[in-house]
Write a protein that holds these residues in place. Structure first.
Motif, PDB file in Angstrom:
ATOM      1  N   GLN A   1       2.542  59.257   7.751  1.00 32.70           N
ATOM      2  CA  GLN A   1       1.717  58.047   7.900  1.00 32.70           C
ATOM      3  C   GLN A   1       0.559  58.307   8.857  1.00 32.70           C
ATOM      4  OE1 GLN A   1       4.284  54.813   9.198  1.00 32.70           O
ATOM      5  NE2 GLN A   1       4.103  53.873   7.173  1.00 32.70           N
ATOM      6  N   VAL A   2       0.860  59.022   9.947  1.00 31.29           N
ATOM      7  CA  VAL A   2      -0.193  59.338  10.920  1.00 31.29           C
ATOM      8  C   VAL A   2      -1.288  60.162  10.239  1.00 31.29           C
ATOM      9  CG1 VAL A   2      -0.714  60.648  13.023  1.00 31.29           C
ATOM     10  CG2 VAL A   2       1.339  59.205  12.925  1.00 31.29           C
TER      11      VAL A   2
ATOM     12  N   ARG B   1       6.074  62.198   1.240  1.00 30.92           N
ATOM     13  CA  ARG B   1       5.431  61.460   0.133  1.00 30.92           C
ATOM     14  C   ARG B   1       5.518  59.955   0.363  1.00 30.92           C
ATOM     15  NH1 ARG B   1       1.462  61.711  -1.914  1.00 30.92           N
ATOM     16  NH2 ARG B   1       1.689  63.452  -3.328  1.00 30.92           N
ATOM     17  N   ARG B   2       6.678  59.486   0.852  1.00 32.80           N
ATOM     18  CA  ARG B   2       6.809  58.044   1.085  1.00 32.80           C
ATOM     19  C   ARG B   2       5.848  57.580   2.193  1.00 32.80           C
ATOM     20  NH1 ARG B   2      12.011  59.551  -0.315  1.00 32.80           N
ATOM     21  NH2 ARG B   2      12.735  59.970   1.809  1.00 32.80           N
ATOM     22  N   GLY B   3       5.602  58.454   3.160  1.00 34.24           N
ATOM     23  CA  GLY B   3       4.710  58.075   4.263  1.00 34.24           C
ATOM     24  C   GLY B   3       3.241  58.246   3.928  1.00 34.24           C
ATOM     25  N   ALA B   4       2.935  59.079   2.945  1.00 32.98           N
ATOM     26  CA  ALA B   4       1.528  59.379   2.632  1.00 32.98           C
ATOM     27  C   ALA B   4       1.305  59.306   1.128  1.00 32.98           C
ATOM     28  CB  ALA B   4       1.154  60.762   3.169  1.00 32.98           C
ATOM     29  N   PRO B   5       1.404  58.090   0.560  1.00 30.85           N
ATOM     30  CA  PRO B   5       1.335  57.968  -0.899  1.00 30.85           C
ATOM     31  C   PRO B   5      -0.004  58.390  -1.501  1.00 30.85           C
ATOM     32  CG  PRO B   5       1.318  55.803   0.160  1.00 30.85           C
ATOM     33  CD  PRO B   5       1.630  56.796   1.228  1.00 30.85           C
ATOM     34  N   LEU B   6      -1.081  58.367  -0.697  1.00 33.38           N
ATOM     35  CA  LEU B   6      -2.406  58.677  -1.246  1.00 33.38           C
ATOM     36  C   LEU B   6      -2.878  60.087  -0.923  1.00 33.38           C
ATOM     37  CD1 LEU B   6      -4.307  55.335  -0.559  1.00 33.38           C
ATOM     38  CD2 LEU B   6      -3.375  56.165  -2.722  1.00 33.38           C
TER      39      LEU B   6
ATOM     40  N   LEU C   1      -3.683  72.819  11.086  1.00 29.90           N
ATOM     41  CA  LEU C   1      -2.862  73.013  12.288  1.00 29.90           C
ATOM     42  C   LEU C   1      -1.501  72.398  12.037  1.00 29.90           C
ATOM     43  CD1 LEU C   1      -5.148  72.272  15.411  1.00 29.90           C
ATOM     44  CD2 LEU C   1      -4.194  74.483  14.709  1.00 29.90           C
ATOM     45  N   VAL C   2      -0.524  72.927  12.749  1.00 24.62           N
ATOM     46  CA  VAL C   2       0.825  72.361  12.720  1.00 24.62           C
ATOM     47  C   VAL C   2       0.809  71.066  13.552  1.00 24.62           C
ATOM     48  CG1 VAL C   2       3.187  72.743  13.561  1.00 24.62           C
ATOM     49  CG2 VAL C   2       1.988  74.553  12.304  1.00 24.62           C
ATOM     50  N   PHE C   3       1.285  69.994  12.956  1.00 28.28           N
ATOM     51  CA  PHE C   3       1.244  68.668  13.580  1.00 28.28           C
ATOM     52  C   PHE C   3       1.743  68.708  15.023  1.00 28.28           C
ATOM     53  CE2 PHE C   3       2.605  64.444  14.624  1.00 28.28           C
ATOM     54  CZ  PHE C   3       1.793  63.593  13.908  1.00 28.28           C
TER      55      PHE C   3
END
Ligand code: KIV
Length: 286
Positions: free
Chosen positions: A37-38, A79-84, A220-222
């Protein structure tokens, strides 16, 4: 037009077109619903469910230890956190190298989990595997230079391409992956001059990590970027926050509030329906 401005999911074709327009491509890893999501809300172009999860999320010593099942669980959450977002699943060690059939079967599992594409490390046999997966209709991102699955254990995280011969090998690996149809290629841990020479020599966008500024994009790694992982911080990482310190402080203050009976306060309590508390008291005292 990037995903953020169109409201539609960014495609691999759109990523390739960004190279043509000279638009910098922004990629970051994410491993769960909240980090995804972030990433999406911050407007990044590509979210990679990296096998770096092995180290920064699961606490393993190397990326080799993460399993397909663990990666699939993380991919579904991302995928659930970043649907787009364009979500890439990193194929874990030994989940694709063995045969083209294995590579296609594993890639399909990542697509079923919600990924738009997969990433695989290295050249040589990987070029064949990539070609087979692309022929099966699944876009593939390549990965050259430092490939932690294949060099991480014996050699540690070292810079690749420091000699002319090694640099030429990296360029040749990337060209082979480009020829196989990879839609993008990660270039990890190499002198900036090598990535600068490589980038215009392939049609696929080159996404650098520890490869200097002259690639088509950066990843980069989150957990490195926000300061959540401090076991090993490579030189190329820029820390944009120190979240681990912030979180330790927050959890420490919570612990001290609990011990000092300062939490919870009335605003954190649930209440019974009107009149029910009195009825309960009467019943309990009868
Ligand atoms: O697993 C990962 O996070 C990666 C990036 C470093 C590109 O492969």
């Amino acid at each position: 037009m990037t995903r953020g401005t169109s409201g539609r999911r960014l495609t691999t074709e759109a990523i390739r077109a960004m190279k043509g327009r000279g638009e910098a491509i922004v990629m970051i890893t994410a491993y769960d619903f909240s980090t995804a999501q972030v990433a999406e809300r911050a407007g990044v172009d590509i979210v990679l469910v990296g096998d770096s999860a092995a180290m920064v999320v699961l606490g393993y010593e190397t990326t080799r230890l993460v399993t397909i099942e663990e990666m699939l669980m993380l991919a579904g959450a991302v995928r659930r956190g970043a649907p787009l977002s364009l979500v890439i699943g990193d194929l874990p060690y030994r989940s694709y190298e063995g045969s083209n059939e294995l590579a296609v079967a594993t890639s399909r599992r990542f697509v079923q989990a919600g990924c738009d594409a997969v990433k695989m490390e290295g050249a040589n046999a990987t070029v064949d595997r990539a070609q087979a997966v692309i022929a099966a209709g699944i876009p593939v991102m390549g990965h050259v230079g430092l490939t932690p699955q294949h060099t991480g254990d014996g050699e540690g995280f070292r810079v690749h391409g420091r000699t002319a011969a090694a640099a030429l090998q990296i360029i040749s690996d990337a060209r082979a992956l480009d020829g196989a149809g990879c839609f993008a290629i990660v270039a990890e841990a190499m002198p900036a001059v090598v990535a600068r020479a490589l980038t215009p020599r392939v049609r696929a966008p080159v996404i650098g990590i520890g490869a200097g500024p002259d690639t088509d994009g950066q990843v980069l790694v989150f957990h490195d970027l926000v300061g959540l992982y401090d076991e090993h911080v490579p030189r190329y990482v820029k820390r944009y926050a120190e979240l681990k310190a912030v979180m330790i402080d927050a959890v420490g203050r919570y612990a001290s509030d609990v011990r000092g009976h300062q939490f919870p306060q009335p605003e954190h309590e649930y209440r019974m329906e009107a009149g029910e508390e009195e009825k309960l008291a009467a019943r309990l005292s009868s």
